[in-house]
Every structure is written in C-alpha cells, then in structure tokens.
Scaffold this motif. Structure first.
Motif, PDB file in Angstrom:
ATOM      1  N   ASP A 237      -0.321  -0.802  14.054  1.00  0.00           N
ATOM      2  CA  ASP A 237      -1.264  -1.329  12.778  1.00  0.00           C
ATOM      3  C   ASP A 237      -0.907  -2.708  12.488  1.00  0.00           C
ATOM      4  OD1 ASP A 237      -2.557   1.255  11.411  1.00  0.00           O
ATOM      5  OD2 ASP A 237       0.014   1.857  12.598  1.00  0.00           O
ATOM      6  N   ASN A 238       0.490  -2.793  13.390  1.00  0.00           N
ATOM      7  CA  ASN A 238       1.140  -4.210  12.620  1.00  0.00           C
ATOM      8  C   ASN A 238       0.774  -5.782  13.824  1.00  0.00           C
ATOM      9  OD1 ASN A 238       1.568  -4.866  10.059  1.00  0.00           O
ATOM     10  ND2 ASN A 238       4.273  -4.102  10.566  1.00  0.00           N
ATOM     11  N   GLN A 241      -3.142  -6.162  13.057  1.00  0.00           N
ATOM     12  CA  GLN A 241      -2.490  -7.226  11.824  1.00  0.00           C
ATOM     13  C   GLN A 241      -2.334  -8.514  12.453  1.00  0.00           C
ATOM     14  OE1 GLN A 241      -2.294  -7.904   8.279  1.00  0.00           O
ATOM     15  NE2 GLN A 241      -2.362  -6.142   7.733  1.00  0.00           N
ATOM     16  N   ARG A 245      -4.983 -11.518  12.672  1.00  0.00           N
ATOM     17  CA  ARG A 245      -4.708 -13.460  11.900  1.00  0.00           C
ATOM     18  C   ARG A 245      -4.715 -14.248  12.787  1.00  0.00           C
ATOM     19  NH1 ARG A 245       0.579 -12.485   7.854  1.00  0.00           N
ATOM     20  NH2 ARG A 245      -0.543 -11.328   6.473  1.00  0.00           N
ATOM     21  N   ALA A 311       3.586 -14.596   9.692  1.00  0.00           N
ATOM     22  CA  ALA A 311       3.537 -12.953   9.442  1.00  0.00           C
ATOM     23  C   ALA A 311       4.855 -12.448   8.893  1.00  0.00           C
ATOM     24  CB  ALA A 311       2.943 -12.851  11.090  1.00  0.00           C
ATOM     25  N   VAL A 316       4.257  -8.741   8.661  1.00  0.00           N
ATOM     26  CA  VAL A 316       3.826  -8.274   9.843  1.00  0.00           C
ATOM     27  C   VAL A 316       4.939  -8.445  11.096  1.00  0.00           C
ATOM     28  CG1 VAL A 316       1.800  -8.732  11.374  1.00  0.00           C
ATOM     29  CG2 VAL A 316       1.740  -8.666   8.335  1.00  0.00           C
ATOM     30  N   SER A 359     -10.598  -2.401  16.394  1.00  0.00           N
ATOM     31  CA  SER A 359     -10.395  -2.000  14.735  1.00  0.00           C
ATOM     32  C   SER A 359      -9.211  -0.319  15.153  1.00  0.00           C
ATOM     33  CB  SER A 359     -11.600  -1.644  14.481  1.00  0.00           C
ATOM     34  OG  SER A 359     -12.185  -1.040  14.517  1.00  0.00           O
TER      35      SER A 359
END
Ligand code: 2HG
Ligand code: ZN
Length: 475
Positions: A237-238, A241, A245, A311, A316, A359
């Motif tokens: 998930d990170n 992320q 970014r 991050a 993250v 995603s």
C-alpha cells in the motif's frame, strides 16, 4: 523429423539457399535451440535453419510451406512460456533469426531506428545511444533477447510506465508470411491511416502469423540527467502511495517504478555474487524509482530528494538510498534485474506474469499470497515487477526441502488460484511474457467466444496450413 524421402530433399533444398553455415543438423548443434532457458520445455528438432537475409528466410519458408513442414521461429530463446521451443517429436524445424543482425538505418531527425530481427535489444539500445538517442525498451533478458522476438511477444519491461510496451514503439515492420511472401511495411510515418493496422497484428502474435524480419522503431531523446533511488517500505500500500506521489510530482520524469519483496531481494543477496542492500535495515518491500530527463542538469536529483523527504516524513517510506554514481545506479538496478536468476538458483519456481489495474496491486498481492499459502503450505511467494504499469510477477518458490519436480507439477493449480484473484480485479493472466506453449489452454476461458473466434479466423486466413509455430498461443 524422420529421414524420409520427403525431408531429405527439403533439407538439401534449404541448404542450397542458406549454405552450410545456415543449416545445423548435428544433435550437439541443435540441442540448445530445442530447449528453453528455464529447462521447462524439452523439444527436439531435425534442423535449425539460420538464414542470413530476409530473402533467404522467405525462400526457406516457401520451401517449408511447399513441403508442409512446420516452422518454429526463434530469436534469443529467452521466452518464459516456451514460445520458441519445437515440439517433442522432432517434426518441427527451428528457424533462427540470429543472422539477420544488421542495423539498417538510424535517423536522428525522424527519431527512428530501422533494424533487423536478430539484433539483440542491448545492441539496439547501444546503437541508439551512440547517436544520442534512447530506445526506450528495457527488459532483464535484453543482452540475449532479439528484436524480432521482443516484438513478436510485445515485450513490456521496466519503462512501460513512461514509454509503453514494444507495440507502442513500432512504426513499421517487414514480415515473411507463412507462404514465403515478404510484406515490406517498413514505413516510418507517425501518421498513416491507410486501412487495417497490419503491423500491430504481427506484434504479439508470437510467430504464429509470420516471421518479423525487420522493424522501424521509435526513438526518444537520450536521457542526460538520471536519478535512481532504492526505497524500503513496510507494505505494498505504501509502495502504491509512493508511486502516486512521484506520478503527481512529475509523471513525465518517471521512467521506472519497480516493486520487490523482501524475500525476493533476500534471494538476490544470497544467490547473486556481490549483490549488496544499499539500506541499513531490511524492509518487507522495496521500490526502485528512476527519474530521467534529456535536459542536462535537469533537476532529477532534487526532484527525487524532495518527494522522498516528504514520504519519509509522512511514514510512507522507511528508508531510502539515492545512487551517487553510475556504478551505484547499476548496482541498484542489478538487485531488481537479478530477481529471476536468483529465484532459479533458489530452487523450482512457478511464474505468474499477470497484470491488474495499478490501484489494485496491493489488494491483489495480499489476496494471492493468502490463496497460495493455503494451497501449498510453506510455499514462498515472491511478488515483484513493474508496479508502475500494474504488471506483477507473482512468482512462487518451492517450499524449503520440497521435491522440485513435485512442486513444478502443481503449476496449473497454482496458476488457477492466482488467476482467480487476477480475475477478481479485472486483470490479465498474461501481461508481458505471452502465451507460448504454457498458457494456450487458458485462452478459451479468458478470451473465449468472439475474441478467440476472431483470432482463429485471422490465423486460418494467414496460415491455413498451420505451419507457423504450431501449438503456441491458440488452443
Ligand atoms: C522481469 O521483469 C522479467 O525481470 C522476468 O519479466 C520475470 O522471472 C520473472 O518472472
Ligand atoms: Zn517483467
């Protein structure tokens, strides 16, 4: 192929076209062409034909067609799915494109490279670099993989996130059809709306519709400023992320975003000499980020620092190392590129080259891991790959101490469990490696009905006798 009155004249006729150096018939010479590099598919062949020009290749195909002799086109033989291996009974002739290895033209204004099928991807990249251009296609096997095969399977690789797949780089093709006709479609136009787009029919056809003998590829300006970072993250998930970014910071600078698992990276550190983790602490997952621009001093280093600092601050990213030199950059890339080799050295592994929407990558990896661990207790899941385009290599390494042959026998069951999750997320059971010999049985289930019927009609129209790479792609 048995030494019948029919086959001996055919080989004699072929020898008259390609000469002695263009025809291999000794078992010791043909053996490497009859097996894939992973040693999963063992075929057999009476002869390997190595024409030196498109004309020779076309004449060979014409002779084979007249004799009804099936042909297996082969480039660098780096297929992950047995796409270039002949069948076991020796009835198929291997047609190698290795000697079609000329670079015909490079135009730095048109930004095109016209190149023959047997040039390795690496040699093509170097030819582009010499003229201050970039051939923006990069795959782990690029030192051996040849352009013809790369196009025939529509290879993807590390830069798809920015430049697309092989398909997106093709402006023109030269193809030898199954009856020996040469189609010269080597145009280098950016706009050319003149009926059906035939070149795209051959790209991804895996040699079942004809043999790609040359291509016109699109080039990009050579990057002058490159920044590469290796980042530890605590979850996929990170990783997602972090990808988001970088994308929102400057999508046009992002040339690669690769994911590696802690376990897969441990295999590299253990099995590949001189591999070193550039971080002080291990992490559950790692990301490789590459930013690149053709502008000298184009601000890639400050850009990667800016995104990573934030991050890190936001939790993250756990830790990150930015390459300080070309050597460090190469060392970081090696950790990613040696994943397949490290898994091979670790024991038997089953590959799942799949894609899902970007995603959905975290949810897919989570669910597929649970499903595989339930199917085979002790199995070691090694998800890695091209996170930026949603292509994950969800590979499974045999449980420690398990019998490798027993594990490999589970491949269909494993693929089924993984593919069930892929389907749940509207993904594909074959992202960039193709269908080859490994996956045709999955086609009716995934592409059955109208889609498969259209493919079968195209195959019948172009190759009515079915002599081009039989048994590959279509069930
Ligand atoms: C890669 O991305 C290749 O390194 C190989 O596609 C993946 O070994 C694999 O499954
Ligand atoms: Zn890959």
């Amino acid at each position: 192929m048995p030494d019948t009155a029919l086959t001996l004249p055919l080989l004699d006729q072929i020898r008259a076209v390609v000469g002695d150096r263009g025809l291999l018939t000794e078992a010791s010479d043909t053996a490497p062409y009859a097996q894939d590099w992973r040693k999963l598919f063992q075929g057999s062949t009476r002869a390997v034909i190595r024409p030196g020009t498109t004309r020779e290749l076309a004449e060979v195909v014409r002779l084979c067609a007249a004799a009804g002799a099936p042909i297996v086109p082969q480039g660098g033989n780096t297929s992950m799915v047995g796409g270039a291996v002949p069948n076991e009974d020796g009835s198929e002739l291997v047609l190698s494109t290795a000697r079609l290895n000329r670079i015909r033209d490079l135009d730095p204004v048109d930004m095109t490279l016209t190149i023959e099928a047997g040039v390795t991807l690496k040699a093509a990249q170097l030819a582009a670099a010499e003229r201050n251009c970039l051939l923006p296609l990069s795959i782990s096997s690029e030192g051996t993989a040849q352009i013809g095969g790369v196009l025939a399977v529509n290879a993807g690789g590390n830069n798809t996130v920015r430049y697309g797949n092989a398909r997106d780089l093709v402006l023109g093709l030269e193809v030898v059809l199954p009856d020996g006709t040469i189609w010269n479609g080597l145009r280098r136009l950016r706009k050319d709306n003149t009926g059906y787009c035939l070149r795209q029919l051959f790209v991804g056809s895996e040699g079942t519709l004809g043999i790609i003998t040359a291509a016109v590829l699109k080039l990009a300006p050579a990057p002058k400023d490159i920044a590469v970072a290796f980042c530890g993250v605590d979850s996929v998930d990170n990783a997602l992320q972090l990808f988001a970014r970088f994308q929102s910071h400057d999508a046009s600078a992002l040339s690669a975003f690769e994911l590696m698992s802690g376990l897969g990276t441990d295999f590299v550190l253990k099995n590949i000499p001189n591999a070193v983790l550039p971080l002080a602490e291990k992490a559950p997952f790692y990301c490789l980020v590459e930013l690149a621009t053709p502008r000298p001093n184009g601000g890639m280093r400050p850009a990667i620092e800016e995104v990573l600092e934030k991050a890190l601050e936001d939790g993250v990213v756990l830790d990150a190392a930015i390459a300080e030199s070309d050597a460090q950059r190469a060392a970081i890339w090696r950790l990613r590129e040696e994943h397949s080799e490290a898994q091979k050295r670790e024991g038997a592994s089953v590959k799942n080259d799949v894609s899902v929407p970007v995603s959905k990558v975290p949810a897919f990896i989570r669910k597929a891991t649970i499903a595989c661990e339930a199917l085979i207790p002790g199995v070691r899941c090694v998800p890695f790959g091209h996170m930026g385009d949603g292509n994950i290599h969800f590979n499974l390494e045999q449980p420690v101490g398990a019998d490798p042959a027993w594990f490999l026998d589970q491949d269909h069951a494993i693929m089924e469990v993984v593919n069930e999750v892929v389907r749940e997320y509207d993904g594909s059971f074959s992202a960039e490696h193709g269908i080859g010999k490994l996956k045709p049985y999955l086609m009716p289930d995934w592409r059955g009905g109208t889609e498969l019927a259209i493919m079968q009609r195209i195959k019948a129209a172009l190759d009515p006798a079915g002599i081009m790479n039989p048994g590959k792609v279509l069930p």
